[in-house]
Design a protein around this motif. Sequence first.
Motif, mmCIF file in Angstrom:
data_model
loop_
_atom_site.group_PDB
_atom_site.id
_atom_site.type_symbol
_atom_site.label_atom_id
_atom_site.label_comp_id
_atom_site.label_asym_id
_atom_site.label_seq_id
_atom_site.Cartn_x
_atom_site.Cartn_y
_atom_site.Cartn_z
ATOM 1 N N THR A 11 0.848 -1.189 0.000
ATOM 2 C CA THR A 11 0.000 0.000 0.000
ATOM 3 C C THR A 11 0.887 1.243 0.000
ATOM 4 N N ARG A 12 0.262 2.401 -0.107
ATOM 5 C CA ARG A 12 1.023 3.654 -0.123
ATOM 6 C C ARG A 12 1.767 3.884 1.198
ATOM 7 N N GLU A 44 -0.423 -5.599 0.787
ATOM 8 C CA GLU A 44 -1.865 -5.653 0.585
ATOM 9 C C GLU A 44 -2.340 -7.096 0.642
ATOM 10 N N GLN A 67 -1.273 -0.718 -8.504
ATOM 11 C CA GLN A 67 -0.864 -0.799 -7.094
ATOM 12 C C GLN A 67 0.641 -0.645 -6.959
ATOM 13 N N THR A 100 2.536 1.166 -8.719
ATOM 14 C CA THR A 100 2.923 2.580 -8.865
ATOM 15 C C THR A 100 2.483 3.398 -7.665
ATOM 16 N N GLN A 101 1.490 2.944 -6.958
ATOM 17 C CA GLN A 101 0.989 3.669 -5.786
ATOM 18 C C GLN A 101 1.685 3.258 -4.505
ATOM 19 N N GLY A 102 2.090 2.002 -4.451
ATOM 20 C CA GLY A 102 2.586 1.454 -3.204
ATOM 21 C C GLY A 102 4.004 1.886 -2.882
ATOM 22 N N GLN A 103 4.298 1.801 -1.614
ATOM 23 C CA GLN A 103 5.654 2.037 -1.136
ATOM 24 C C GLN A 103 6.362 0.688 -1.217
ATOM 25 N N ASN A 104 6.946 0.421 -2.377
ATOM 26 C CA ASN A 104 7.537 -0.881 -2.647
ATOM 27 C C ASN A 104 8.840 -1.069 -1.869
#
Length: 192
Positions: free
Chosen positions: A31-32, A37, A143, A145-149
């Motif tokens: 998630t961001r 997730e 997801q 591109t949005q998430g804090q990978n």
Amino acid sequence: MAEPSSGDIDRYLAFFRAAEALKDTMRSGHTRLGRRESTAEHSWRLCLMALALGPELDGIDTGRLIELLIVHDLGEAVRGDIPAPEQTGDKNEEERRDLLALLAPLPEPARARILALWDEYTSMETPEARLAKGLDRLETVLQHTQGQNPAGFDIGWNLTYGRAHTDAHPLIAALRAPVDAETERLAREQAG
């Protein structure tokens, strides 16, 4: 319509309790805020995407599409999610076996209906199933591109992931284009 017997009530509740495991089935996406997730969260956003896009999807039964999206990863409640880059062998065969185990408590009509939906999704023989597969791939790359990978996550991999499925429908392809642009930007920063 006849009311379910007390035995059927128990069977439905046993299935609902078992399916709850999908809430704790973690995916490789984050998630961001950096939390992994769950598969249930992934499936929820897919259904939201189908609901929002429904009026734009000529010739698509949106209700059927949402049903397919609800069940598409249900088998993962048994053994979990295997990230796409790590998949070997026939994932569908294994996931179908897991789904059958999860569906076992249900009364036969409900079990058959859910299994038929899952089989429709995996066969991709209907427009709804092909669109469901495209949305599944789009949601995954969105997801990422949005998430804090996590460190070492190869964001550039997204540029090819599920391309044939997302390109199969013009609206999904149009939605993917800016996501790919964001992926390219993130990949440059990662290399950078």
